[in-house]
Write a protein that holds these residues in place. Structure first.
Motif, PDB file in Angstrom:
ATOM      1  N   ASN A  64       0.663 -10.755  -8.723  1.00 15.27           N
ATOM      2  CA  ASN A  64      -0.768 -11.017  -8.631  1.00 15.27           C
ATOM      3  C   ASN A  64      -1.156 -11.273  -7.183  1.00 15.27           C
ATOM      4  N   GLY A  65      -2.400 -10.972  -6.865  1.00 16.87           N
ATOM      5  CA  GLY A  65      -2.932 -11.161  -5.519  1.00 16.87           C
ATOM      6  C   GLY A  65      -3.773  -9.951  -5.161  1.00 16.87           C
ATOM      7  N   ARG A  66      -3.773  -9.599  -3.907  1.00 18.63           N
ATOM      8  CA  ARG A  66      -4.482  -8.379  -3.472  1.00 18.63           C
ATOM      9  C   ARG A  66      -3.457  -7.243  -3.504  1.00 18.63           C
TER      10      ARG A  66
ATOM     11  N   ILE B  81      13.217  -7.504  -4.246  1.00 22.86           N
ATOM     12  CA  ILE B  81      12.371  -8.612  -4.707  1.00 22.86           C
ATOM     13  C   ILE B  81      11.744  -9.327  -3.513  1.00 22.86           C
ATOM     14  N   ASN B  82      12.527  -9.570  -2.473  1.00 26.57           N
ATOM     15  CA  ASN B  82      11.999 -10.240  -1.284  1.00 26.57           C
ATOM     16  C   ASN B  82      10.922  -9.409  -0.599  1.00 26.57           C
ATOM     17  N   LEU B  83      11.098  -8.090  -0.563  1.00 26.94           N
ATOM     18  CA  LEU B  83      10.065  -7.216   0.009  1.00 26.94           C
ATOM     19  C   LEU B  83       8.779  -7.272  -0.806  1.00 26.94           C
ATOM     20  N   ILE B  84       8.912  -7.282  -2.130  1.00 25.67           N
ATOM     21  CA  ILE B  84       7.732  -7.347  -2.992  1.00 25.67           C
ATOM     22  C   ILE B  84       7.007  -8.675  -2.797  1.00 25.67           C
ATOM     23  N   LYS B  85       7.746  -9.759  -2.755  1.00 29.59           N
ATOM     24  CA  LYS B  85       7.122 -11.081  -2.562  1.00 29.59           C
ATOM     25  C   LYS B  85       6.347 -11.156  -1.248  1.00 29.59           C
ATOM     26  N   ALA B  86       6.813 -10.443  -0.231  1.00 34.48           N
ATOM     27  CA  ALA B  86       6.147 -10.446   1.077  1.00 34.48           C
ATOM     28  C   ALA B  86       5.053  -9.381   1.150  1.00 34.48           C
ATOM     29  N   SER B  87       4.881  -8.576   0.107  1.00 36.50           N
ATOM     30  CA  SER B  87       3.935  -7.462  -0.003  1.00 36.50           C
ATOM     31  C   SER B  87       4.386  -6.287   0.853  1.00 36.50           C
ATOM     32  N   PRO B  88       4.782  -5.197   0.194  1.00 34.00           N
ATOM     33  CA  PRO B  88       5.159  -4.007   0.955  1.00 34.00           C
ATOM     34  C   PRO B  88       3.968  -3.379   1.681  1.00 34.00           C
TER      35      PRO B  88
ATOM     36  N   PRO C 181       0.838  -3.722   4.181  1.00 32.81           N
ATOM     37  CA  PRO C 181       0.334  -4.636   5.218  1.00 32.81           C
ATOM     38  C   PRO C 181      -1.050  -5.200   4.906  1.00 32.81           C
ATOM     39  N   SER C 182      -1.848  -4.479   4.115  1.00 26.34           N
ATOM     40  CA  SER C 182      -3.176  -4.988   3.771  1.00 26.34           C
ATOM     41  C   SER C 182      -3.196  -5.678   2.406  1.00 26.34           C
ATOM     42  N   GLY C 183      -2.029  -5.780   1.779  1.00 31.83           N
ATOM     43  CA  GLY C 183      -1.919  -6.485   0.500  1.00 31.83           C
ATOM     44  C   GLY C 183      -1.571  -7.945   0.705  1.00 31.83           C
ATOM     45  N   ARG C 184      -1.611  -8.685  -0.380  1.00 34.43           N
ATOM     46  CA  ARG C 184      -1.257 -10.110  -0.348  1.00 34.43           C
ATOM     47  C   ARG C 184      -0.726 -10.490  -1.723  1.00 34.43           C
ATOM     48  N   VAL C 185       0.437 -11.085  -1.762  1.00 36.11           N
ATOM     49  CA  VAL C 185       1.010 -11.546  -3.021  1.00 36.11           C
ATOM     50  C   VAL C 185       0.755 -13.044  -3.141  1.00 36.11           C
ATOM     51  N   ASP C 186       0.002 -13.418  -4.179  1.00 34.32           N
ATOM     52  CA  ASP C 186      -0.268 -14.828  -4.449  1.00 34.32           C
ATOM     53  C   ASP C 186       0.723 -15.405  -5.445  1.00 34.32           C
ATOM     54  N   GLN C 187       1.179 -14.573  -6.363  1.00 33.59           N
ATOM     55  CA  GLN C 187       2.101 -15.037  -7.403  1.00 33.59           C
ATOM     56  C   GLN C 187       2.981 -13.862  -7.826  1.00 33.59           C
TER      57      GLN C 187
END
Length: 91
Positions: free
Chosen positions: A9-11, A57-64, A66-72
């Motif tokens: 979830n997030g942007r 998983i670590n890449l996904i948590k940091a958002s692959p 650059p204009s995205g954002r992972v909140d959860q």
């Protein structure tokens, strides 16, 4: 071989998140699927070697993206997930 289900979830929609998730998976040798959910989340199923899956998983948590954002990021390991031989963006 480990198998994981992720709900992010997030942007994460409309920012290239799925495409860049596929690129990351291909680079790491991860197989699975990624798709947008109707509520704005992104759903991922992935399988691969444990070390590569941890990196993924670590890449996904940091958002692959650059204009995205992972909140959860909800993660669950599940051996019953279908084992795939490639990584695909599904619709």
């Amino acid at each position: 071989m480990k198998k994981v289900r992720m709900r992010v979830n997030g942007r994460v929609q409309g920012v290239g998140f799925r495409f860049l998730t596929k690129m990351a998976a291909d680079r790491l040798g991860i197989c699975g699927i990624v798709r947008n959910e109707h509520d704005g989340a992104v759903y991922i199923e992935a399988n691969g070697p444990e070390a590569a899956l941890t990196d993924f998983i670590n890449l996904i948590k940091a958002s692959p993206s650059p204009s995205g954002r992972v909140d959860q990021c909800e993660i669950s390991y599940d051996d019953s997930i279908k084992e795939r031989t490639s990584f695909n963006v599904t619709y």
